[in-house]
Design an enzyme around this catalytic site. Structure first.
Site, mmCIF file in Angstrom:
data_model
loop_
_atom_site.group_PDB
_atom_site.id
_atom_site.type_symbol
_atom_site.label_atom_id
_atom_site.label_comp_id
_atom_site.label_asym_id
_atom_site.label_seq_id
_atom_site.Cartn_x
_atom_site.Cartn_y
_atom_site.Cartn_z
ATOM 1 C CB SER A 107 3.193 -7.018 -13.786
ATOM 2 O OG SER A 107 2.831 -5.702 -13.711
ATOM 3 C CB THR A 156 -5.011 -6.089 -9.967
ATOM 4 O OG1 THR A 156 -3.876 -6.820 -10.105
ATOM 5 C CG2 THR A 156 -5.028 -5.242 -8.859
ATOM 6 N NE ARG A 250 3.880 -2.044 -4.361
ATOM 7 C CZ ARG A 250 5.283 -1.171 -4.428
ATOM 8 N NH1 ARG A 250 5.861 -1.166 -3.573
ATOM 9 N NH2 ARG A 250 5.395 -0.418 -5.534
ATOM 10 N N GLY A 279 1.476 -12.117 0.245
ATOM 11 C CA GLY A 279 1.622 -10.967 1.363
ATOM 12 C C GLY A 279 2.330 -11.585 2.536
ATOM 13 N N GLY A 280 3.596 -11.333 2.722
ATOM 14 C CA GLY A 280 4.086 -11.429 3.839
ATOM 15 C C GLY A 280 4.949 -12.829 4.086
ATOM 16 N NE ARG A 282 9.364 -10.993 2.839
ATOM 17 C CZ ARG A 282 8.305 -10.470 2.052
ATOM 18 N NH1 ARG A 282 7.556 -11.448 1.599
ATOM 19 N NH2 ARG A 282 8.167 -9.294 1.867
ATOM 20 N NE ARG A 302 7.581 -5.019 -1.039
ATOM 21 C CZ ARG A 302 6.132 -5.134 -0.382
ATOM 22 N NH1 ARG A 302 5.606 -6.149 -0.008
ATOM 23 N NH2 ARG A 302 5.406 -3.904 -0.684
#
Length: 352
Positions: A107, A156, A250, A279-280, A282, A302
């Protein structure tokens, strides 16, 4: 023993300050989009094929932008890994390299310098770029990353300012004393939302791609694409790849899950550039589902921070190794010998 990414998430929550946890875990608004990202994978079912004659472990290697990856998996850009562990991105890059040859997207708001991260080695490093009002500062960061050996820029495009993140507003979230982005200078960074409102360039248009081309020879990918029209425009503008992303839920709450819009974007791009998704994700079978719907690779966010919070670089390695093991397990049980065997027939959306 931690056997799933959910195990790491639960352990990480006990180790982090509640305000920091909310900053890392939370989304915008009522977090409808945040929840939808994960729920979209739960609506898909795998369709295994049998008696396929596959004997060896499935082959997961792929090539993106001319670089070989051990699997179609990478680490998505997230600011301030130092919130999860003092070593921050340094541990993330080390931990990723210990798992496999996979990319890490660093980032603009990393807590470690691009030079020290490049010195770690391992897989490809890409720089995520927020185009600031101070273009000179943005240009300096890009130049430093390119000189250090970074291999791509990820612009981004969905953040003219930060989304309305209610958890952070209720907590009055501020960065811990002394925590600043290691690659930027001269601003008050204590409130990420306040900094973004004054320093992000809100009026960006498609000409920013040309500007990036003028300051760097690196490939450019656009992150934050959610419609087929924008995907086609991205390719026409000269982008070298697109990220199907809603910023982890977010930014604008109420936009669709990335998995749900993936097929229309893949159709619009029509194989001209790589399509990546975040995104998502897992589970390894989530990676398989995204590949079946046309993604060239998947990035996870995350869960990497959860591993970092639990056990520094070893935690990151463990998280990625779980995903890799789950992916090869799912491919093998579905009769898929390599990535070329994966297609839209591998999944179905309705319950069998």
């Amino acid at each position: 023993m931690r056997l799933t990414l959910g195990d790491f998430e639960r352990a990480a929550r006990t180790r982090l300050d509640p305000g920091i946890w909310d900053f890392l875990a939370g989304g915008a608004g009522e977090e409808r989009t945040l929840a939808a990202n994960a729920e979209a994978f739960d609506r898909l079912w795998l369709r295994p094929r049998v008696l396929r004659g596959t004997t060896a472990p499935p082959e997961t290697a792929t090539t993106i932008l001319g670089r070989s990856w051990d699997a179609p998996l990478g680490v998505a850009p997230m600011g301030y890994h130092t919130l999860a562990h003092p070593l921050g991105e340094l541990a993330t890059v080390r931990g990723t390299a210990a798992a496999a040859r996979l990319p890490v997207v660093i980032s603009t708001f990393a807590g470690r310098t691009v030079e020290e991260l490049a010195a770690v080695g391992g897989g490809p490093l890409w720089l995520q770029v927020y185009c600031l009002r101070d273009r000179a500062m943005t240009r300096r960061l890009i130049g430093r990353a390119e000189d250090a050996g970074f291999e791509a820029l990820v612009l981004t495009v969905d953040a003219p300012h930060l989304g309305r993140r209610l958890r952070d507003l209720r907590n009055g979230f501020r960065l811990p004393e002394g925590m600043v982005p290691a690659n930027l200078e001269g601003h008050d960074f204590s409130s990420p939302a306040a900094h973004a409102s004054t320093q992000f360039a809100p009026a960006l248009d498609w000409s920013v791609v040309d500007w990036l081309r003028s300051v760097s020879a690196l490939p450019i990918l656009l992150k934050g694409i959610l419609t087929d029209d924008d995907a086609a425009r991205a390719v026409e503008s000269g982008a070298d790849g697109v990220f199907v992303s809603n910023h982890g839920g977010r930014q604008l709450d109420g936009v669709p899950a990335t998995l749900d819009v993936l097929p229309e974007i893949v159709a619009a791009v029509a194989g001209r550039v790589p399509v990546l998704l975040d995104g998502g994700v897992r589970r390894g079978r989530d990676v398989l589902a995204a590949l079946a719907l046309g993604a060239d690779a998947v990035l996870v966010g995350r869960p990497v921070l959860h591993g970092l919070a639990v056990d520094a670089d070893r935690g990151v390695t463990d998280v990625l190794n779980i995903l890799l093991a789950e992916l090869t397990d799912a491919m093998g049980l579905a009769g898929l010998g390599d990535l070329a065997d994966i297609g839209p027939e591998t999944v179905r959306r309705d319950r069998p």
